[in-house]
Design a protein around this motif. Structure first.
Motif, PDB file in Angstrom:
ATOM      1  N   LEU A  17       0.831  -1.313  -0.250  1.00 30.88           N
ATOM      2  CA  LEU A  17      -0.067  -0.132  -0.109  1.00 30.88           C
ATOM      3  C   LEU A  17       0.891   1.227  -0.084  1.00 30.88           C
ATOM      4  O   LEU A  17       0.401   2.034  -0.456  1.00 30.88           O
ATOM      5  CB  LEU A  17      -1.162  -0.147   1.084  1.00 30.88           C
ATOM      6  CG  LEU A  17      -2.336  -1.476   1.484  1.00 30.88           C
ATOM      7  CD1 LEU A  17      -2.744  -0.935   2.555  1.00 30.88           C
ATOM      8  CD2 LEU A  17      -3.358  -0.484   0.104  1.00 30.88           C
ATOM      9  N   GLY A  18       1.722   1.238   0.504  1.00 28.89           N
ATOM     10  CA  GLY A  18       2.730   2.032   0.593  1.00 28.89           C
ATOM     11  C   GLY A  18       3.663   2.353  -0.568  1.00 28.89           C
ATOM     12  O   GLY A  18       3.857   4.165  -1.218  1.00 28.89           O
ATOM     13  N   VAL A  19       3.983   1.429  -1.065  1.00 31.13           N
ATOM     14  CA  VAL A  19       4.452   1.992  -2.912  1.00 31.13           C
ATOM     15  C   VAL A  19       3.535   2.346  -3.582  1.00 31.13           C
ATOM     16  O   VAL A  19       4.147   3.417  -4.057  1.00 31.13           O
ATOM     17  CB  VAL A  19       5.297   0.407  -2.966  1.00 31.13           C
ATOM     18  CG1 VAL A  19       5.941   1.046  -4.462  1.00 31.13           C
ATOM     19  CG2 VAL A  19       6.337  -0.134  -1.595  1.00 31.13           C
ATOM     20  N   ILE A  20       2.233   1.720  -3.432  1.00 28.37           N
ATOM     21  CA  ILE A  20       1.093   2.397  -4.241  1.00 28.37           C
ATOM     22  C   ILE A  20       0.964   3.744  -4.334  1.00 28.37           C
ATOM     23  O   ILE A  20       1.009   4.553  -4.987  1.00 28.37           O
ATOM     24  CB  ILE A  20      -0.112   1.314  -4.054  1.00 28.37           C
ATOM     25  CG1 ILE A  20       0.325   0.072  -4.645  1.00 28.37           C
ATOM     26  CG2 ILE A  20      -0.895   1.746  -4.810  1.00 28.37           C
ATOM     27  CD1 ILE A  20      -0.796  -0.353  -4.674  1.00 28.37           C
ATOM     28  N   ALA A  21       1.126   3.813  -2.772  1.00 28.80           N
ATOM     29  CA  ALA A  21       0.398   5.593  -2.428  1.00 28.80           C
ATOM     30  C   ALA A  21       1.961   6.604  -3.035  1.00 28.80           C
ATOM     31  O   ALA A  21       1.146   8.051  -3.486  1.00 28.80           O
ATOM     32  CB  ALA A  21       0.031   5.310  -1.193  1.00 28.80           C
TER      33      ALA A  21
END
Lengths: 330, 310
Positions: free
Chosen positions: A123-127
């Motif tokens: 999620l962090g990478v996508i965000a």
């Protein structure tokens, strides 16, 4: 290699000092506790019916009359010889109690650790890669919501929804009620561990995702990503080839630092789910003035958290070429 | 001969939030025009903060999302649309950035040059291109932090040369290098131009730029104030007062500074941006000043050296 051994050696010395400090702090807090072990464990009414002799015996058992310094040094001396003492509440060796509790807690924490790590990183990478876009807004919204939600409250909500209303999961404990220990299967354990682990995962994800997002956003604004764009690399290739590679180092730190948070969270969550894990035992030991057990749990959990950070430091040396090559050249 | 790149009246501005939620359009580059023929090195010279790097990013179509670009860019006779820019960047148009921070710090040099390709042909090509710039095969196995400043520049040039480009945009390729290394790095750009490519050299170093360039465009506060042949400089044939000031500020030409500072983005009015510092500035310089041809070059000045008032 020699350098790395030195590094590990220094860290281990530091760990010994840390454990000493942590155990002393826990002991001092316990000594300062206003709780009277006899009143909490035996009860006011029962004490009233006892003879002075019986009370004196109990006071001896709970160590009320022993001077604190003597108590701590006694515990420390035994601990160094490998004897963690006997739990006053469970009337079993502390090592046995911790062994059992740790086993059921480890299921829970390992599950939560892996899920929150993998999901949080993703999620962090996508965000971070899609900063300001819809995906980022949704993920950030989720993280803020979860970060501002107390873990125990979330545990209660999940318990109400999934166990009480929907009846999908057990209301508590780590194994079916009344089942013979031998007949408990792995799936029974997983089934019981699911909700508490889910709670821990949900709360753990937010922290890891937010930190990863920050790192990823920095990477996406770095010179080398700009250059990769100028060289015609697609966003996908940039995220996969440069983003993940550069987010790996902070991610390792985050992942291993999160052990302590999961440990802390498990104390509350286990309480809500009546899950007989280490966290619950710690609460019982603290409230019940079970000094050997509390000190044992404190030292073991501190060692696990320290071990996690040590692994992160060692992995850094393997992953980061600056450290790896720097060491090789020396 | 068809020019490789033609930039006409290029303007780049940024949307910024002013007070509260009011959006402000901040112009950074205004009415920039430039032509590069095959085999030509064109230098864009200007001091720091004049918006030079954004010119490179604008041509490549990699400006930040809050920017706005207007004007015409023609590449090989066809308009360079954002779609076309995306298709040709890294292939026909390459960027040579400033320094080692533009390399992924955690990836070895070899894979960076190969852009993720792993086949034997790609390996042979990357080895050949490194060798061309005097870098041994062991360079492939190095991480960026293991490169010296000069090596890093040559690796960056190698990434560009590996693509056999038509247009090379070099963005400040020499800072931090000693004079000899800087000359060597610049000579590589000249080689690329001699091979038929066009080279856009963006730099603050007029002296170094003159050693390899055919034409020089002087940039001040986001505007081109003069475009001239490199030979004009050594011949003393300068047109714009700012060019003169830049020239006189070089150590060997007297080291003469002029008072004042370059205006930042958004501080430039309609007229000549240099007018407030210009020794020959007059009130009408604050009005419109056309960019006009003068004696083989172009100048944006009402009272240029060697020219009468239009």
């Amino acid at each position: 290699m020699k350098h790395r051994l030195m590094f590990t050696g220094k860290k281990l010395i530091r760990m010994v000092l840390l454990l000493l400090g942590v155990s002393l702090a826990a002991f001092l807090l316990m000594s300062a506790s206003p709780l009277d072990p006899l009143q909490t464990n035996v009860g006011q009414a029962a004490l009233g019916t006892m003879s002075q002799e019986q009370i004196a015996k109990l006071e001896d058992y709970w160590g009320v009359n022993t001077p604190p310094v003597e108590r701590y040094l006694g515990w420390l001396g035994d601990f160094i010889r490998g004897d963690m003492g006997t739990s006053l509440l469970y009337r079993q060796p502390v090592s046995t109690v911790i062994g059992q509790r740790l086993q059921s807690s480890l299921w829970l924490m390992a599950f939560a650790w892996v899920i929150s790590g993998v999901l949080g990183l993703t999620l962090g990478v996508i965000a971070g890669a899609r900063r300001g876009k819809l995906a980022d807004k949704l993920i950030r919204g989720y993280c803020w919501l979860i970060s501002s939600t107390p873990a125990f409250w979330l545990a209660l909500v999940l318990l109400v929804i999934f166990s009480v209303w929907l009846g999908l999961f057990p209301i508590g404990l780590s194994v079916p009620i009344g089942a013979d220990a031998a007949s408990v299967t792995l799936s029974d354990r997983l089934y019981h561990a699911f909700l508490p682990a889910l709670t821990l995962s949900i709360t753990g994800v937010a922290n890891i995702a937010m930190h990863t997002r920050e790192k990823m956003a920095d990477i996406m604004e770095s010179d080398y990503v700009l250059f990769a764009k100028a060289r015609g690399e697609s966003t996908r290739s940039i995220v996969l080839r440069h983003g993940l590679r550069n987010v790996a180092l902070p991610a390792i730190t985050l992942q291993f630092a999160s052990i302590s948070e999961i440990f802390g969270g498990s104390v509350l969550v286990e309480q809500v789910f009546s899950y007989p894990g280490l966290g619950q035992a710690a609460v019982n030991a603290g409230l019940g003035s079970d000094l050997p057990l509390l000190l044992g749990i404190t030292v073991v959990s501190a060692a696990i958290v320290f071990g996690g950070n040590l692994i992160a430091d060692l992995l850094y040396g393997v992953v980061d070429p600056k450290i790896r090559r720097g060491v090789a050249r020396k | 001969m068809q020019p490789i790149l033609e930039v006409k009246d290029l303007s780049i501005s940024f949307t910024q939030y002013g007070r509260g939620t009011k959006q402000v359009l901040l112009p950074v580059i205004q009415d920039l025009s430039l032509t590069i023929a095959p085999g030509q090195v064109v230098a864009v010279v200007g001091s720091s903060g004049s918006g030079k790097s954004l010119l490179a990013h604008g041509i490549l179509g990699i400006l930040p999302y809050n920017s706005h670009m207007a004007g015409e860019i023609t590449f090989l006779g066809q308009p360079l649309t954002p779609q076309r820019a995306a298709a040709v960047r890294g292939k026909e148009i390459v960027l040579v950035p400033q320094g080692v921070t533009y390399l992924d710090p955690l990836m070895k040099v070899g894979p960076q040059i190969r852009k993720g390709r792993r086949d034997q042909a790609a390996k042979a090509a990357s080895r050949a291109v490194l060798e061309r710039y005097g870098l041994g095969t062991d360079t492939e196995e190095r991480y960026p932090f293991e490169l010296s400043g000069g090596m890093a520049r040559r690796v960056l040039i190698a990434t560009a040369a590996a693509a056999t480009p038509k247009l090379v945009i070099a963005d400040e390729p020499t800072p931090g290098l000693d004079a000899r290394s800087a000359k060597r790095v610049l000579s590589h750009f000249r080689e690329l131009a001699d091979g038929g490519a066009g080279v856009l050299l963006i730099t603050h170093d007029l002296e170094l730029a003159l050693t390899i360039s055919h034409r020089v465009a002087v940039f001040y506060a986001g505007e081109t104030v003069e475009e001239a042949n490199a030979a004009d400089f050594t011949a003393g044939k300068l047109r714009h007062p700012y060019t003169r000031a830049l020239w006189n500020a070089l150590p060997q030409n007297g080291f003469v500074p002029i008072p004042g500072a370059q205006p930042g983005p958004g501080q430039v009015g309609e007229g000549c941006p240099f007018a407030p510092r210009c020794p020959k500035g007059r009130p009408e310089c604050l009005g419109p000043v056309p960019y006009r041809a003068l004696d083989g070059g172009l100048v944006r000045c009402l009272y240029p050296e060697g020219g009468e008032r239009p």
